[in-house]
Every structure is written in C-alpha cells, then in structure tokens.
Write a protein that holds these residues in place. Structure first.
Motif, short mmCIF file in Angstrom:
data_model
loop_
_atom_site.label_atom_id
_atom_site.label_comp_id
_atom_site.label_asym_id
_atom_site.label_seq_id
_atom_site.Cartn_x
_atom_site.Cartn_y
_atom_site.Cartn_z
N VAL A 369 0.01 11.06 -11.57
CA VAL A 369 -0.59 9.87 -12.10
C VAL A 369 0.34 8.85 -12.21
O VAL A 369 0.16 7.55 -12.14
N ALA A 370 1.44 9.16 -12.60
CA ALA A 370 2.44 8.09 -12.80
C ALA A 370 2.72 7.40 -11.57
O ALA A 370 3.21 6.35 -11.11
N GLU A 371 2.76 8.22 -10.44
CA GLU A 371 2.69 7.60 -9.14
C GLU A 371 1.69 6.68 -8.72
O GLU A 371 1.88 5.96 -7.71
N GLY A 372 0.70 6.76 -9.45
CA GLY A 372 -0.58 5.72 -9.19
C GLY A 372 -1.79 6.25 -8.58
O GLY A 372 -2.48 5.69 -8.05
N LYS A 373 -1.68 7.57 -8.50
CA LYS A 373 -2.76 8.38 -7.80
C LYS A 373 -4.01 8.33 -8.85
O LYS A 373 -4.08 8.61 -9.78
N GLN A 374 -5.23 8.03 -8.07
CA GLN A 374 -6.36 7.65 -8.87
C GLN A 374 -7.34 9.10 -8.42
O GLN A 374 -7.34 9.49 -7.59
N GLN A 414 -7.60 16.90 -13.02
CA GLN A 414 -7.46 15.74 -13.97
C GLN A 414 -8.46 16.05 -14.98
O GLN A 414 -8.16 15.78 -16.27
#
Length: 1042
Positions: A369-374, A414
C-alpha cells in the motif's frame, strides 16, 4: 466479491414448493383478499408452500437448452438455488372472474385462453403445471348443473387444460373464503410436487447418458439438483440418500480447483446433517460431520488464502452447532461430553487462527500500500468455489487474461485486514458459554468467559472485559490456581488502568504483589511502587494506554481521596488474624486480644493507623492504635489491645467485625479485613456469684406425685445484693415433668422467684411443686442472678446449676383373668363368672400408702363392688393382690372391661393423696346355649371304680340336640355311654353316669368328652368343656397282709 465460505441463504431457509398466482390485481379489494388468504395461510395438509404474485408473464427465467458437453470451469452456478426456489414456479394458477351464467361467456372464455397462452409463452419450454381458478360471485348450484358442466368442458378445450386443472372459487360469502383457499392449496401443492418429481426424472434421464470420465462435473451437478428437488418434495429419505451419493461423487471428482469441491461438499454436508437430525439420527449427523472435517481439515489452496480456509472451517462448525442446537430444542437429549458448545468453541478457535494468519501478511500488505498499489474491483464468479482470476468468472465472456492473480490476492488480503474479528469471536464464545452453563462443566465455562474477556479487551471494550474477568476471579481464588489467577489479574489490571478505575487498580495491585502470584520480583516491585505512588497522587507507570489515559488518571487522583479496599476475598500480600486471650471474660475484668499482620510484599510498607471494629459499635473507639507500623516480608507484627467491658453487656457475645489498616499520604488507602480468620469472638459473662442455692427433695420422683421442693438462698457476699431472681426450668423434650408454685394449680416448665434484696449472711427459703407425667429422665436447671455494687459500679452476678432427675412409676400392675376354677381365660362366657386378679408391686425404696382401690366396670358386666375400708402399705419387697368377680351380660367382641384407680401417696409425705388410673384388659364374650358340669369325688384309689356324673343344661330358649363321645384314654378303664345323641328341651338338663377305674396312681388328667351341638356346629368342644374338672388325684392301693 462474495466469499464462498458460508452457505447460500437459500440453503439456510426452509425449502417450500414455489407456486405462482397470476391474474390478481391487488388494487381490487376482492383480489387482495384472495392473495391475503393464500399468503397468510401457507400451511396445508400436504405441507407448506411458497406463493409468488405473477405480475408480468415474461418475468420467468428462460431455460438454457442443455447439452451433454462437460462444463468448462464450474459445477453449480451461483444463482441456481435462488432461481428454482424463488423465480421459477412449479405451478402457475391463473385467477379469472367468470360465472357459469355470465352473459359475455364467449368473449371471456376467449380472453382466458389468451392469458393462459401468454403464460405458456412466458414459461417457455418449462414443464410448469398450469391451472385456472374461476372467481365466481354467484352461489353454487344445489345439484348437478348441465350448463356448468357444458361450459366447463368448453373452457377446458379452449384453454387446452385437463378437467382436473379447472377450479371454482366462490366469493359470495367472505367468511367461507379461507376454507375454500385451504382446499385449493392442497391441490396446488400436489401439482407442484408432481412438477419436481418430473424434473428429477428428466435430470436422471440426462445423467444416465453421461458415463464418460470427463463428465464427472456434469454428473455431480445433476446429483445436486436431484437431491434438492427431492427435498422440496418433502421426500426426506430419498433426498438424504441422494445427498450422500452427491457427497461421494464430489469426492471422486477430479478437477484442478479443489477449492470448488470443498465449497460444494460444505453445502452437501450441511444438508446431510440437517436431514439426519430431522429424521432422528443424530449419531449419523455427527459421524458425517466428523468425516467431512477430517476430509478437508488440512486442505489449503492456494497458500496465500489460508485464512479463508480457517474461515471456512469456522463456518462449518458454527453451522453444525446451530443444527445441533435446533435438534435439542426439538427434543433431542445431548450429553455433557457432546453438545453444541464444543462446536461453537471450535468455530471461535478457528476464527482466532484466522486472525493470527492475517497478522502474518499485515506488514507485507502495508508495504505494498505504501508503494501505491491499489485494490481492484473483484467480480462475482459464475460458479460456486471459483476464484476471480479463473475462466468464466462472469456471466459474460471475460477470460483469464483480464485479471491478475497477484492483484486479486492483494485485494482479498487487504479486505481481510479490515475485518473486526472480535465481533465474530465474541458471539460464538457467548453461545458456547450458554451451552456449557447448561451442561454444568464449570471449569470449561470459566475458561470460555476468560476468552470472551480477552476478546473484549482486544476490541477496546475494557469495561466489559473487566466485568467478565471479575466473574471468574472468585472461582480461581477458591481453587488456588495461581497461574490462571495471575493471568486473569493481569487482564483486570490493564482494564482498570485503561478506564481509570483507581479502587479496583489498587485492589488488584494488592493481589499481584503477593507471594502466590507467579510474577517476576521486579514486576512486583514496580506494581508496589505504583501503589505507593497513588498515595502521592502520581499516575501509575504502565505500558498500556496513551496520553488521554494519563490525563484521566491525573484528574481522578486530584484532591484528597480515600480508597477502601475489601481484603477479605483477595489473595493479597497481607494476611491478618486476631484472637482473644480467653473465650470469655467476666464483666469486672479487662478484655485482652491480639492482632497479627504478615506481609509477603517485595518492599517494606508502612501503616499509620490500625482500627479494630466490633459488632457492638460502642467498642470501636476503644481499639484504635495510631502509630507507624513497619511491615517487611515474612516478619510478623503483633499488636496487643486491652479494653474494659461495659457493665451492662453481661451475657453478650463480642465479635471482631473487621480490622482496618491505613496507609496515609496525600491520598489514603484503607485495607479492610472483614470476617477475620479464625473467627475472633468472646463472651462477656456476669461476675461469678458468691451467693449459693440448695434444693431439698425426696428421690426418686414418682409419676403422678405432687412433690414439694424447697430452695434455700444464702448471701455469702460482703455487701447487700439486690434484684435477686431465682429461675428454675424443666428441660425435657417429652414434657415429662411440670412445675408450679404452691397454692397454684397452673403448671408450667419455668418459674421465677424474686426478692428485692438480701443482706450479708442472710438466707431465704422458697418452694415449688413438681409433677411428673411419665417415666423419663429430665434436667432441672436453676439460675440465681442478682446485682451488686462494687467500686461505684453495678455488676450483674449469676450462677447456674443443673440437676438430673429420674421419674419412676409408683407401682406396677399385673392384671390376669381366671375362671372360677382358677384357670387362665382369654375369652369370657355369659354363663360363667370371671375372676380379675390385680397385683401391685413397687421397684423403688420408698414406701407407698394405698388408701383405696376402685374399679369402674363397664355396664355390660355384672359387678358387685365391695367396700375397701383398710389402707395398705406397699414396699419394694412385697406384693399387693386384689381380686374381683364379674360376669358378662351378653356376647360381644373386643369389649373394654373398664378401668382401675388407686389412691396413694408416700408413707412419709405430707402431701395429699394422688389417684392413678389405668385400663383393664379388652376381652371378647361368647354365649353358649348349653352349660356342662361334672360331679366326682375329691380323690380316687388305684383299681377302685370312680363314679362320675356329667350334667348338661340347656340354658337357651330352643331345643338343643347334642352329640357326646366319651374317650377314656390309656389311664382309665371305662363304663358308660361311649357315644350318645339326644335332645334337651329349653331350661332342661340331662345327666350321664360313668364309671372310671384308674390304672395308675398320681395326679391324672381326666378324660374329656367330645361334645358337638348340631344346631351350632361352629362352637368348639373346648368352649363347652371349659367348666369341667381337668384332673383328679389317685392314691395307691393299700394291701393289708393276712
């Protein structure tokens, strides 16, 4: 995405045949009442049904033209259960308003046929049963109506209906509508059941053609459908059989996605267990569930979704627990070792494992999530058990390349992290606690309650967690299970700190720093420092909580507060005991007692004050010690107390109610010990009396005697005594004795004698009378109490004495009944007098003076009482015998002769005479019609004839015929009538003469005749010969020598 770990709603709800009702407009009041009658009366004789209102004839799903090609990816489509339960009707009923005599019959008949054709077109090629119900507002014809028969046949031909599919619903009488509807429901249910039967036959025909290995998925699908349709038909045995076949078929099916097999086996296992419970086979249900869990317990595919497998297992156990509980509600009896609580507990444990598995990938998901994965939108798959990235997950034609498996797994993980597991675990544990509470395994119940407390703690509901943990503390304290108690106290300590509960925090600290708690020494020292810091208003140093928690504590500790901790039920660091020097103290001496404290805390602790509280509150101010008391580990401290009792508390019990220890600071903590062990109590007794009492009486006490006892009171004190009271009491469980004052006939068991005062060396006499009612031992208790003034104080003095007395009967009587020849008698005769001998004897040493003996004889007996003018003396060594004669007047049974009364007193007594009475025996009296006597000499001589004359007297008013047989025996030679039968007139007599020659000398038994009365065969010979002489003395023959 809908996760396939639970059960479809259609399987959880009851299965009823689906019946459609067409042609009803609910805006029409008549149609609305018909719909209400069907929807509210869903139960018929053939079982309940589900009714759907058909508004659009094209609302039904179209049938897919089945092919025998194997399915590419799945076994059972997701919407199949809902489609056949709620969307596709097994029968559709068309309601049409049409009377037999309607003037527009032809037009309406045509319109009815068109609507039925529209229904057929909307249903397509489905085999749904169709029927028509004519709503008729006219009354039914009384007999056979030719017009109705003709038009019914015409309507069936126009609508292409069988005659048994046309019905009439009269609505003229609204109160009869429900009855008509119930009759129609029975027919509709039959038609719907026939539809499902035909469907099973159709599916079986298709299944029989699928015999190649690549058709395994299709065969499993067909078996599921057949089983489901049989259950809707309420053919439970057949449905259960096919469900078992389906389960076995699924296990044998070879597919790449084993997850799909697991999901469908979960569905089928639920139905097998449900139907097994319903058919009264709980052992089969339990065995099936155990086999099912053993089959899939270790199944995990793919590994990234192991938490979903734990979720699936949790649901399996929860659903089975619900089925088991429903069966118990229906009458099944469970065992303590096998009940739904175990399954609810296992479901909760699998959910806990699910949470633990989700914690393993929490950091990994957070990094992505921190890497921007949605997260992506996961679609709903077409088949049960499919994964989103598999082929044909849509109803459309989306393929495998459109979704990436890693993206799908990331999204599922998630979504999993957003789950509040405590909201799932707590209801399961609550159900398990309810079951274990019902079946009495208390330790298991406490364990589950502790698990609930931990879940509430994790959920942030600290007050509930604290209250639940407090419920189990008492049991763990009593069982001295120190490891569990330490764990529970740690949880309570955290909860008390997080909610700012200072009092409970202090109490828990007092327990945790004790020697029994399994905590490290440094942790105990930290807790003790926190406890002492509360005295100075400092917030405890805890790892839990945040700044808001510290602010709450600072606000709570502001100002001078006093916290009273009840130490009685705690396993605390401090023990307290108290004891009096003796069990009793006189009212004129000091009371001495000791209090001991033992501390097991790690660090020393100082106390500023000790207060001992009593049940009598006025002593509380006399036992206060205000001084600094230092308590160190294993160093007992003993405090001695001394106080003077109050003079008016004589005969009172003084008990230590509680002991309070004060720890002073800006705030103060009071450690209160109630119910001190051992129980510390003493009795305040009156001052020992120096005045004496003595009793004078004659022993033994005789039953019925009025004996006077003399009491002498002597004052041996050095000063005058006042308020003198002498109390005497008889203690007997059987009320064997009573007492009264002289010249008073009111007997009681307790008497009081009072004197205003008595000077030194002065004495006073008083007396009372005792009377005993029966022979027994009893206690005579007498108490002397008075007041005396010493040292400007008035004291109560008391002396108690007990005397054990025995009461005995003045004499014993022996009554015997004898005939005039002094033979014992048990039955009396009306023609004979009876002697009553009354023997009086004494078993004690006193001499009894007998004044008179009187008899009260029943009037049924002749009795001439002779006056007795002489008095007698009866001692232990003699016997007094009195004799009277009676004669019965008439025959009777169980007649009381009467009673005898003896007037007596002690020979050395000054008391009046006492009368003692007792009843005479109860006898039966017989009446004989004849009376026999014999006349013979007083003795006989050996070998010399003895002349005997037997006289038989008829004393009745009737002629008596007698039969006499003489039996001489071996002792006599006989001459006379050996056998004689004769008749005797009333009041007449017959004489019989006999000659007997004795053959032996001595006292010989006379031969007794055998006499029978032919008019009274029930009278025995012994009753007739009772008055005859029984023996004679025969002397030897004297020979004189010539």
């Amino acid at each position: 995405m809908k996760v396939d770990v639970g059960l479809p709603d259609e399987l959880l709800s009851p299965l009823y045949p689906n019946i459609g009702l067409a042609g009803l407009n609910l805006k029409n009041p008549l149609h609305s009442s018909i719909w209400d009658a069907f929807s509210t009366n869903m139960h018929s004789d053939n079982g309940p049904g589900r009714y759907m209102l058909v508004k659009d004839y094209n609302m039904f799903p179209k049938r897919n033209e089945g092919t025998n090609k194997p399915p590419p990816a799945g076994i059972l489509q997701r919407g199949w259960f809902n489609k056949h339960l709620n969307l596709i009707p097994a029968a559709v009923i068309l309601f049409y308003e049409l009377d037999w005599n309607d003037s527009h019959w032809a037009e309406k008949q045509l319109d009815c046929g068109l609507q039925l054709n529209y229904l057929r077109s909307g249903l397509g090629n489905r085999a749904t049963k169709l029927a028509v119900v004519l709503i008729q507002k006219n009354s039914l014809p009384a007999g056979e109506d030719a017009l109705a028969v003709e038009r019914a046949t015409s309507l069936c031909n126009a609508c292409e209906l069988m005659s048994n599919s046309l019905f009439v619903l009269p609505v003229l009488h609204a109160d009869h509508l429900v009855g008509y509807v119930i009759r129609l429901q029975n027919v509709f249910i039959d038609q719907a059941v026939m539809y499902y039967l035909n469907e099973t036959k159709r599916i079986k025909n298709n299944k029989d053609t699928l015999n190649r290995p690549n058709y395994q998925l299709l065969q499993a699908r067909h078996l599921i459908k057949v089983s489901f349709f049989h259950e809707i038909r309420k053919d439970i045995p057949t449905a259960l059989k096919h469900y078992n076949m389906t389960y076995s078929q699924l296990l044998e099916t070879k597919v790449s996605n084993k997850h799909q097999i697991k999901i469908l086996c979960g569905f089928i296992n639920f139905k097998i267990c449900q139907l097994s419970f319903r058919t009264g086979a709980p052992l089969d249900a339990i065995a099936q569930f155990d086999r099912h869990i053993k089959q899939f317990k270790e199944h995990t595919e793919p590994p990234e979704l192991q938490f979903q497998h734990r979720q699936w297992l949790s649901h399996q156990f929860q659903f089975f627990g619900d089925l088991f509980n429903d069966a118990i509600s229906a009458g099944l009896t469970a065992l303590q070792t096998k009940h739904p609580g175990f399954y609810y507990l296992q479901a909760a444990q699998y959910t806990i494992q699910r949470r633990q598995l989700s914690d393993l990938f929490k950091s990994e998901v957070a990094a992505l999530v921190a890497e921007g994965k949605q997260v992506i939108q996961l679609p709903v798959t077409k088949y049960f058990g499919q994964f989103p990235w598999e082929l044909e997950h849509y109803n459309g034609a989306m393929t495998n390349g459109n979704l990436d498996a890693d993206d799908c797994l990331f999204t599922i993980q998630q979504l999993e992290l957003d789950i509040d597991y405590s909201r799932i675990i707590i209801p399961l544990l609550n159900k398990a606690v309810g079951q274990f509470k019902q079946y009495k395994p208390t330790r298991m119940k406490r364990h589950l309650m502790l698990e609930m407390g931990n879940e509430y703690y994790l959920a942030g509901d600290y007050e509930k967690a604290f209250s639940i943990a407090m419920c189990v503390l008492g049991e763990y304290r009593r069982e001295r299970w120190w490891s569990l108690l330490t764990s529970v106290l740690d949880l309570c300590l955290k909860c008390a700190y997080l909610v700012g509960n200072v009092l409970d925090y202090v109490a828990i600290c007092c327990e945790l720093i004790g020697i029994n708690m399994l905590k490290h020494v440094d942790d105990k020292a930290d807790l003790q420092n926190n406890l002492l810091g509360i005295l100075e208003g400092k917030v405890p140093d805890m790892r839990e909580g945040d700044e808001s928690t510290r602010q709450l504590w600072s606000k709570t500790l502001a100002g001078r507060q006093e916290y009273v901790v009840e130490m009685t039920k705690l396993s605390s660091f401090l023990s307290c005991s108290a004891s009096f020097a003796t069990n009793s103290f006189q009212v004129d001496e000091m009371i001495h007692f000791k209090v001991q404290f033992i501390s097991t805390a790690v660090l020393p602790m100082s106390f500023s004050k000790v207060v001992v509280c009593f049940d009598n509150k006025k002593y509380d101010e006399l036992a206060i010690r205000e001084e600094v008391i230092e308590l160190s580990a294993d160093a007992p401290v003993t405090l001695s107390f001394e106080m003077e009792p109050f003079s008016n508390d004589a005969a009172c019990v003084l008990k230590i109610f509680s002991i309070k220890l004060y720890i002073a600071g800006e705030n103060s903590i009071v450690l209160q010990f109630g119910d001190v062990f051992p129980v510390a109590k003493c009795k305040i007794v009156p001052r020992v009396a120096r005045a004496t009492t003595s009793l004078a009486f004659k022993s033994p006490v005789l039953v019925g005697e009025f004996q006077q006892l003399t009491v002498n009171l002597s004052n041996n004190e050095d000063c005058r005594i006042s308020n003198v009271m002498f109390c005497v009491q008889v203690k007997s469980a059987t009320y064997a004795a009573e007492i009264c004052k002289p010249n008073n006939n009111s007997f009681e068991n307790k008497l009081d004698f009072r004197l205003d005062c008595l000077d030194p060396q002065e004495s006073s006499d008083t007396s009372f009378i005792i009377r005993c009612n029966s022979e027994a031992k009893f206690d005579l208790s007498y108490v002397l109490s008075y007041s005396i003034a010493l040292n400007n104080k008035t004291y109560l003095c008391e002396s108690r004495n007990d005397l054990v007395l025995s009461s005995v009967a003045p004499f014993h009587s022996s009554i015997s009944l004898m005939s005039s020849r002094c033979d014992p008698m048990e039955t009396l005769l009306t023609c004979d007098r009876c002697l009553i001998f009354n023997e009086l004897s004494a078993s004690h040493d006193s001499c009894i003076e007998i004044k008179d003996i009187k008899y009260d004889i029943n009037p049924e007996f002749i009795f001439d009482e002779a006056p007795n003018e002489k008095q007698f003396s009866l001692t232990k060594h003699n016997v007094l015998t009195d004799c009277i004669t009676i004669q019965p007047k008439s025959p009777s049974k169980n007649t009381n002769i009467g009673s005898v009364s003896v007037t007596w007193r002690r020979n050395d007594s000054v008391q009046t005479f006492t009368t003692t009475s007792w009843p005479l025996p109860i006898v039966s009296v017989n009446s004989l019609p004849v009376f026999l006597t014999n006349t013979l000499p007083s003795f006989g001589t050996l070998f010399d004839p003895i002349s005997i004359r037997l006289c038989v007297v008829n004393i009745s008013n009737y002629v008596q015929e007698i039969d006499i047989v003489a039996e001489p025996g071996d002792l006599f030679m006989f001459a006379g009538h050996k056998h004689l039968r004769c008749k005797i007139l009333p009041n007449d007599k017959v004489y019989l003469q006999y000659q007997l020659v004795p053959l032996k000398s001595g006292l010989l038994s006379m031969p007794q005749p055998v006499i029978k009365l032919l008019r009274h065969p029930d009278i025995e010979t012994s009753a007739l010969t009772n008055k005859l002489t029984k023996s004679i003395y025969v002397k030897p023959k004297v020979f004189v020598a010539k």
